[in-house]
Design a protein around this motif. Structure first.
Motif, PDB file in Angstrom:
ATOM      1  N   LEU A  85      34.871  23.698   8.731  1.00  0.00           N
ATOM      2  CA  LEU A  85      33.674  24.519   8.959  1.00  0.00           C
ATOM      3  C   LEU A  85      32.906  24.780   7.670  1.00  0.00           C
ATOM      4  O   LEU A  85      31.685  24.928   7.708  1.00  0.00           O
ATOM      5  N   SER A  86      33.603  24.810   6.547  1.00  0.00           N
ATOM      6  CA  SER A  86      32.895  25.002   5.273  1.00  0.00           C
ATOM      7  C   SER A  86      31.909  23.872   5.032  1.00  0.00           C
ATOM      8  O   SER A  86      30.894  24.064   4.360  1.00  0.00           O
ATOM      9  N   ARG A  87      32.166  22.710   5.620  1.00  0.00           N
ATOM     10  CA  ARG A  87      31.296  21.541   5.447  1.00  0.00           C
ATOM     11  C   ARG A  87      30.284  21.350   6.566  1.00  0.00           C
ATOM     12  O   ARG A  87      29.183  20.884   6.321  1.00  0.00           O
ATOM     13  N   ILE A  88      30.670  21.715   7.811  1.00  0.00           N
ATOM     14  CA  ILE A  88      29.772  21.426   8.942  1.00  0.00           C
ATOM     15  C   ILE A  88      29.070  22.670   9.475  1.00  0.00           C
ATOM     16  O   ILE A  88      28.195  22.563  10.319  1.00  0.00           O
TER      17      ILE A  88
ATOM     18  N   LEU B   8      46.528  17.034   9.882  1.00  0.00           N
ATOM     19  CA  LEU B   8      45.805  17.480  11.072  1.00  0.00           C
ATOM     20  C   LEU B   8      44.553  16.641  11.296  1.00  0.00           C
ATOM     21  O   LEU B   8      43.898  16.213  10.348  1.00  0.00           O
ATOM     22  N   THR B   9      44.253  16.418  12.564  1.00  0.00           N
ATOM     23  CA  THR B   9      43.010  15.758  12.976  1.00  0.00           C
ATOM     24  C   THR B   9      42.273  16.705  13.907  1.00  0.00           C
ATOM     25  O   THR B   9      42.880  17.307  14.790  1.00  0.00           O
ATOM     26  N   TYR B  10      40.992  16.833  13.693  1.00  0.00           N
ATOM     27  CA  TYR B  10      40.128  17.690  14.511  1.00  0.00           C
ATOM     28  C   TYR B  10      39.030  16.874  15.172  1.00  0.00           C
ATOM     29  O   TYR B  10      38.496  15.947  14.556  1.00  0.00           O
ATOM     30  N   SER B  11      38.700  17.240  16.374  1.00  0.00           N
ATOM     31  CA  SER B  11      37.554  16.682  17.075  1.00  0.00           C
ATOM     32  C   SER B  11      36.368  17.618  16.844  1.00  0.00           C
ATOM     33  O   SER B  11      36.482  18.837  17.002  1.00  0.00           O
ATOM     34  N   ILE B  12      35.246  17.028  16.470  1.00  0.00           N
ATOM     35  CA  ILE B  12      34.028  17.792  16.216  1.00  0.00           C
ATOM     36  C   ILE B  12      33.070  17.522  17.371  1.00  0.00           C
ATOM     37  O   ILE B  12      32.755  16.358  17.665  1.00  0.00           O
TER      38      ILE B  12
ATOM     39  N   ARG C 139      31.375  12.090  12.002  1.00  0.00           N
ATOM     40  CA  ARG C 139      30.549  12.806  12.984  1.00  0.00           C
ATOM     41  C   ARG C 139      31.387  13.410  14.102  1.00  0.00           C
ATOM     42  O   ARG C 139      31.056  14.457  14.635  1.00  0.00           O
ATOM     43  N   SER C 140      32.468  12.732  14.490  1.00  0.00           N
ATOM     44  CA  SER C 140      33.247  13.224  15.633  1.00  0.00           C
ATOM     45  C   SER C 140      34.706  13.561  15.306  1.00  0.00           C
ATOM     46  O   SER C 140      35.361  14.237  16.088  1.00  0.00           O
ATOM     47  N   LEU C 141      35.209  13.119  14.163  1.00  0.00           N
ATOM     48  CA  LEU C 141      36.591  13.414  13.781  1.00  0.00           C
ATOM     49  C   LEU C 141      36.682  13.829  12.320  1.00  0.00           C
ATOM     50  O   LEU C 141      35.938  13.328  11.478  1.00  0.00           O
ATOM     51  N   ALA C 142      37.617  14.724  12.056  1.00  0.00           N
ATOM     52  CA  ALA C 142      37.946  15.111  10.680  1.00  0.00           C
ATOM     53  C   ALA C 142      39.452  15.008  10.525  1.00  0.00           C
ATOM     54  O   ALA C 142      40.208  15.383  11.424  1.00  0.00           O
ATOM     55  N   VAL C 143      39.880  14.483   9.379  1.00  0.00           N
ATOM     56  CA  VAL C 143      41.297  14.310   9.097  1.00  0.00           C
ATOM     57  C   VAL C 143      41.581  14.941   7.743  1.00  0.00           C
ATOM     58  O   VAL C 143      40.811  14.768   6.787  1.00  0.00           O
ATOM     59  N   GLY C 144      42.699  15.675   7.676  1.00  0.00           N
ATOM     60  CA  GLY C 144      43.047  16.292   6.405  1.00  0.00           C
ATOM     61  C   GLY C 144      44.508  16.667   6.345  1.00  0.00           C
ATOM     62  O   GLY C 144      45.264  16.448   7.289  1.00  0.00           O
ATOM     63  N   ASP C 145      44.883  17.216   5.197  1.00  0.00           N
ATOM     64  CA  ASP C 145      46.244  17.699   5.053  1.00  0.00           C
ATOM     65  C   ASP C 145      46.244  19.075   4.408  1.00  0.00           C
ATOM     66  O   ASP C 145      45.263  19.494   3.796  1.00  0.00           O
ATOM     67  N   VAL C 146      47.352  19.767   4.594  1.00  0.00           N
ATOM     68  CA  VAL C 146      47.518  21.117   4.060  1.00  0.00           C
ATOM     69  C   VAL C 146      48.899  21.205   3.433  1.00  0.00           C
ATOM     70  O   VAL C 146      49.896  20.864   4.069  1.00  0.00           O
ATOM     71  N   LEU C 147      48.942  21.646   2.177  1.00  0.00           N
ATOM     72  CA  LEU C 147      50.211  21.966   1.518  1.00  0.00           C
ATOM     73  C   LEU C 147      50.381  23.474   1.580  1.00  0.00           C
ATOM     74  O   LEU C 147      49.469  24.225   1.213  1.00  0.00           O
TER      75      LEU C 147
ATOM     76  N   MET D 194      29.512  16.201  -0.362  1.00  0.00           N
ATOM     77  CA  MET D 194      28.835  16.938   0.687  1.00  0.00           C
ATOM     78  C   MET D 194      28.776  18.411   0.299  1.00  0.00           C
ATOM     79  O   MET D 194      29.747  18.978  -0.200  1.00  0.00           O
ATOM     80  N   GLU D 195      27.658  19.017   0.543  1.00  0.00           N
ATOM     81  CA  GLU D 195      27.477  20.427   0.178  1.00  0.00           C
ATOM     82  C   GLU D 195      28.210  21.355   1.140  1.00  0.00           C
ATOM     83  O   GLU D 195      28.501  21.002   2.276  1.00  0.00           O
ATOM     84  N   LEU D 196      28.516  22.546   0.634  1.00  0.00           N
ATOM     85  CA  LEU D 196      29.166  23.555   1.470  1.00  0.00           C
ATOM     86  C   LEU D 196      28.131  24.226   2.356  1.00  0.00           C
ATOM     87  O   LEU D 196      27.072  24.617   1.898  1.00  0.00           O
ATOM     88  N   ARG D 197      28.461  24.387   3.641  1.00  0.00           N
ATOM     89  CA  ARG D 197      27.580  25.076   4.586  1.00  0.00           C
ATOM     90  C   ARG D 197      28.014  26.524   4.779  1.00  0.00           C
ATOM     91  O   ARG D 197      27.233  27.355   5.198  1.00  0.00           O
ATOM     92  N   LEU D 198      29.310  26.811   4.529  1.00  0.00           N
ATOM     93  CA  LEU D 198      29.827  28.180   4.587  1.00  0.00           C
ATOM     94  C   LEU D 198      30.678  28.434   3.353  1.00  0.00           C
ATOM     95  O   LEU D 198      31.554  27.638   3.026  1.00  0.00           O
ATOM     96  N   ASP D 199      30.412  29.549   2.672  1.00  0.00           N
ATOM     97  CA  ASP D 199      31.206  29.929   1.505  1.00  0.00           C
ATOM     98  C   ASP D 199      32.335  30.861   1.934  1.00  0.00           C
ATOM     99  O   ASP D 199      32.566  31.077   3.132  1.00  0.00           O
ATOM    100  N   THR D 200      33.031  31.425   0.974  1.00  0.00           N
ATOM    101  CA  THR D 200      34.165  32.304   1.266  1.00  0.00           C
ATOM    102  C   THR D 200      33.762  33.454   2.189  1.00  0.00           C
ATOM    103  O   THR D 200      34.434  33.720   3.192  1.00  0.00           O
ATOM    104  N   ALA D 201      32.673  34.129   1.864  1.00  0.00           N
ATOM    105  CA  ALA D 201      32.219  35.258   2.688  1.00  0.00           C
ATOM    106  C   ALA D 201      31.808  34.797   4.084  1.00  0.00           C
ATOM    107  O   ALA D 201      32.116  35.459   5.083  1.00  0.00           O
ATOM    108  N   GLY D 202      31.124  33.668   4.182  1.00  0.00           N
ATOM    109  CA  GLY D 202      30.706  33.138   5.481  1.00  0.00           C
ATOM    110  C   GLY D 202      31.886  32.761   6.358  1.00  0.00           C
ATOM    111  O   GLY D 202      31.895  33.036   7.562  1.00  0.00           O
ATOM    112  N   LEU D 203      32.903  32.138   5.757  1.00  0.00           N
ATOM    113  CA  LEU D 203      34.106  31.767   6.513  1.00  0.00           C
ATOM    114  C   LEU D 203      34.879  33.002   6.967  1.00  0.00           C
ATOM    115  O   LEU D 203      35.350  33.065   8.103  1.00  0.00           O
ATOM    116  N   SER D 204      35.003  33.986   6.089  1.00  0.00           N
ATOM    117  CA  SER D 204      35.704  35.227   6.436  1.00  0.00           C
ATOM    118  C   SER D 204      34.990  35.944   7.572  1.00  0.00           C
ATOM    119  O   SER D 204      35.641  36.426   8.517  1.00  0.00           O
TER     120      SER D 204
END
Length: 140
Positions: free
Chosen positions: A70-73, A132-136, A109-117, A1-11
């Protein structure tokens, strides 16, 4: 999947939407593999004994996952955490920033799941691991 927000956009998004905490964080890199976020450790992040507090470590994990999503959506401010678990594994190195490396495991479409080290800068061993799980919110 392509990035929708880059480093500058996220900041920029973080500064606009979450100005109250934006100065605590710096997006180091974002790409298809995930996102690396820095917690600029300051006195306010410390607990008695001089180590970084658990709530500050959790904030790094939560913000890192939020920005990875958010970088993806794109700039969907109302995506929210619905579940989280964190394991604190070792004491952070005193005087060093913390780095949170977020990895998306599922982005639906409605959930994202990930981990953070979470690591102390310059250290290989993780300080903490969060899931972490997020609702979109639905697209209208």
């Amino acid at each position: 999947m392509e990035l929708r927000l880059d480093t500058a956009g996220l900041s920029g998004f973080l500064e606009r939407e979450f100005g109250q905490v934006a100065q605590d964080f710096a997006v180091e890199r974002v790409g298809p593999e995930g996102l690396l976020l820095r917690l600029k450790v300051a006195e306010r992040h410390l607990r008695p004994g001089g180590t970084v507090s658990g709530p500050s470590i959790f904030a790094l994990a939560d913000v890192a996952m939020y920005l990875a999503i958010l970088s993806r959506i794109g700039p969907v401010a109302l995506a929210v955490t619905t579940n989280s678990s964190i394991d604190f594994m070792r004491k952070p190195v005193a005087g060093r920033d913390l780095l949170g490396e977020a990895r998306l495991l599922k982005l639906g479409r409605s959930l994202a799941v990930g981990d953070v080290l979470v690591r102390s800068e310059g250290q290989a061993e993780p300080v903490a691991r969060a899931s972490l799980t997020y609702s979109i919110p639905p697209v209208r």
